[in-house]
Design a protein around this motif. Structure first.
Motif, short mmCIF file in Angstrom:
data_model
loop_
_atom_site.label_atom_id
_atom_site.label_comp_id
_atom_site.label_asym_id
_atom_site.label_seq_id
_atom_site.Cartn_x
_atom_site.Cartn_y
_atom_site.Cartn_z
N GLY A 10 0.89 -1.21 0.05
CA GLY A 10 0.11 0.11 -0.10
C GLY A 10 0.89 1.15 -0.04
O GLY A 10 2.13 1.27 -0.43
N GLY A 11 0.35 2.21 0.69
CA GLY A 11 0.86 3.50 0.75
C GLY A 11 2.45 3.40 1.36
O GLY A 11 2.34 2.81 2.58
N TYR A 41 2.03 -7.30 -2.30
CA TYR A 41 1.27 -8.57 -2.72
C TYR A 41 1.51 -8.99 -4.02
O TYR A 41 1.22 -10.16 -4.54
N ARG A 72 -0.06 -1.51 -5.45
CA ARG A 72 -1.25 -1.83 -5.30
C ARG A 72 -1.49 -3.19 -6.14
O ARG A 72 -1.11 -3.22 -7.31
N ALA A 73 -2.13 -3.93 -5.64
CA ALA A 73 -2.30 -5.30 -6.30
C ALA A 73 -3.76 -5.77 -6.14
O ALA A 73 -4.16 -6.38 -5.34
N LYS A 77 -7.28 -9.23 -3.98
CA LYS A 77 -8.66 -9.07 -3.34
C LYS A 77 -9.40 -10.48 -4.16
O LYS A 77 -10.40 -10.62 -3.44
N GLY A 102 -0.97 -0.47 5.75
CA GLY A 102 -2.13 0.04 6.47
C GLY A 102 -3.33 -0.46 6.38
O GLY A 102 -3.58 -1.82 6.06
N ASN A 103 -4.66 0.10 6.14
CA ASN A 103 -5.79 -0.62 6.10
C ASN A 103 -6.10 -1.47 4.97
O ASN A 103 -6.44 -2.71 5.36
N GLY A 104 -5.86 -1.24 3.89
CA GLY A 104 -5.80 -2.13 2.71
C GLY A 104 -5.06 -3.33 2.86
O GLY A 104 -5.57 -4.38 2.76
N SER A 105 -3.98 -3.17 3.20
CA SER A 105 -2.84 -3.99 3.53
C SER A 105 -3.34 -4.98 4.41
O SER A 105 -3.16 -6.53 4.32
N THR A 107 -6.41 -5.69 5.37
CA THR A 107 -7.53 -6.43 5.02
C THR A 107 -7.01 -7.50 4.20
O THR A 107 -7.57 -8.80 4.24
N GLY A 108 -5.79 -7.59 3.42
CA GLY A 108 -5.34 -8.44 2.45
C GLY A 108 -4.66 -9.59 3.46
O GLY A 108 -4.92 -10.67 3.33
P1 ADP Z 1 -2.96 0.80 2.46
O1 ADP Z 1 -2.53 -0.56 2.93
O2 ADP Z 1 -1.99 1.90 2.41
O3 ADP Z 1 -4.41 1.06 2.89
P2 ADP Z 1 -4.26 -0.09 -0.17
O4 ADP Z 1 -5.69 0.21 0.17
O5 ADP Z 1 -3.90 0.34 -1.55
O6 ADP Z 1 -3.34 0.53 0.95
O7 ADP Z 1 -4.14 -1.82 -0.17
C1 ADP Z 1 -2.76 -2.13 -0.46
C2 ADP Z 1 -3.20 -3.61 -0.96
O8 ADP Z 1 -3.82 -4.42 -0.11
C3 ADP Z 1 -4.03 -3.52 -2.52
O9 ADP Z 1 -3.27 -3.35 -3.35
C4 ADP Z 1 -4.38 -5.01 -2.33
O10 ADP Z 1 -3.38 -5.98 -2.77
C5 ADP Z 1 -4.78 -5.49 -0.92
N1 ADP Z 1 -5.91 -5.25 -0.48
C6 ADP Z 1 -6.71 -4.10 -0.32
N2 ADP Z 1 -8.02 -4.36 0.05
C7 ADP Z 1 -8.04 -5.92 -0.08
C8 ADP Z 1 -9.24 -6.77 0.28
N3 ADP Z 1 -10.43 -6.31 0.63
N4 ADP Z 1 -9.01 -7.89 -0.02
C9 ADP Z 1 -7.71 -8.45 -0.23
N5 ADP Z 1 -6.82 -7.88 -0.32
C10 ADP Z 1 -6.87 -6.40 -0.30
#
Ligand code: ADP
Length: 323
Positions: A10-11, A41, A72-73, A77, A102-105, A107-108
């Motif tokens: 992520g960021g 990812y 960003r991958a 997801k 962060g948040n998105g990462s 969640t992954g």
């Molecule tokens: P940050 O971690 O800074 O919030 P992002 O929101 O861009 O950054 O998320 C980073 C990466 O995490 C995404 O490009 C994707 O690979 C993974 N990701 C985000 N949301 C999900 C999800 N709901 N399920 C699985 N992987 C996710």
């Protein structure tokens, strides 16, 4: 011997390198092998990873960004994407994964953990919008960068009858804007969490001048209902009536760059060390964060189910302080 992997996702945030270094060196100290995954990812799905030695993380503690790269991958997801990642991890005999992000990462990380792989998250985002950690890696450095910009703008604002608006990062969360506004002594703070109509901002600034202030600084979060562009246009349209012009400075990615300060280096080091400690103790599916001056763990399921709230009473305090 245990084999683990670490990635940043992520960021990017100042201090990520210090966290990587801590994961690698504390992992090596336990007698493990530590793989660094390139580009988050996306590198995990492509099997782009290599074994890291103690010297591979030399000289990075003082550097911003991330030596492993981030990306960003979107494919991660999907279940297919995550299965590809699992195949790569299993093929190399990797038994645990540390996800710095962060948040998105996270969640992954939670999604991968739900598929049965041992994952530990490390709280890192300059937005400070991650539930499960009072403060995250990168926030303090980003705040100091924003403050430096505010201080400089104040000097020039005082020399002219001019108002300045400074846009800081924060798509959904006004933490950075609120804290930079308070610490920088802003006359107005505009954040996504509370509506602040342009006309009201204008009257606050006008009143500040009438009270004898030499400058007027507005700090606005990029995700505010009325963002910096909209406010700039509004002020331009009404310049004559309002009696002053407003200049906008967008800090943008400047906030992410630069060397991490002492706080972020130490936080990243402790959280990185906390992550390998978790894996050693068989604790996974958790986020390693910082709460009440201690390294803590919070289940990733809980992290992703909650939205971190900011303390809005600080916004009221900011209003009192700006008189
Ligand atoms: P940050 O971690 O800074 O919030 P992002 O929101 O861009 O950054 O998320 C980073 C990466 O995490 C995404 O490009 C994707 O690979 C993974 N990701 C985000 N949301 C999900 C999800 N709901 N399920 C699985 N992987 C996710």
């Amino acid at each position: 011997m245990k084999r683990i992997a670490v990635l940043t996702s992520g960021g990017d945030a100042p201090g990520m390198n210090a966290a990587i270094r801590a994961v690698v060196r504390t992992g090596l100290a336990k007698g493990w092998e530590v793989y660094g995954v390139e580009a988050g990812y996306s590198g995990l799905m492509n099997g782009n990873m290599r074994s890291l030695g103690a010297r591979d993380v030399s000289g990075i503690i003082q550097q911003g960004g991330t030596m492993l790269g981030s990306a960003r991958a979107p494919e991660f997801k999907t279940e297919e994407g995550r299965l590809r990642a699992l195949r790569e991890l299993n093929r190399r005999g990797i038994e645990g994964l540390v996800v710095i992000g962060g948040n998105g990462s996270q969640t992954g990380a939670n999604a991968l953990s739900q598929m049965g792989f041992p994952v530990v998250g490390v709280a890192s985002t300059i937005d400070n919008d991650l539930y499960g950690s009072e403060i995250t890696i990168g926030v303090d450095t980003a705040l100091n960068i924003a403050l430096e910009a505010i201080d400089r703008l104040k000097t020039t604002a005082s020399s002219h009858q001019r108002a300045f608006m400074i846009e800081v990062m924060g798509r959904d969360c006004g933490y950075l804007a609120l804290m930079a506004g308070i610490a920088g002594g802003a006359e107005a703070i505009v954040i996504p969490e509370r509506e602040f109509p342009p006309e009201q901002i204008a009257s606050e600034l006008r009143e500040a001048y009438e009270r004898g202030k030499a400058h007027a600084i507005v700090v606005v979060a990029e995700g505010a209902q009325h963002n910096a562009e909209e406010l700039e246009q509004y002020f331009k349209q009404h310049e004559e009536r309002l009696g002053f012009d407003l200049r906008v400075t967008k800090l943008g990615h400047v906030q992410r760059g630069g060397e991490p300060g002492a706080f972020d280096r130490l936080l990243a080091t402790r959280l990185g060390a906390g992550a390998t400690r978790c894996l050693e103790q068989g604790q996974h599916g958790v986020l390693v964060g910082w709460n009440r001056s201690e390294v803590t763990t919070t289940p990733l399921t809980e992290v992703v189910a909650h939205k971190k709230q900011i303390d809005l009473s600080l916004l009221d305090l900011a209003v009192e302080l700006s008189q």
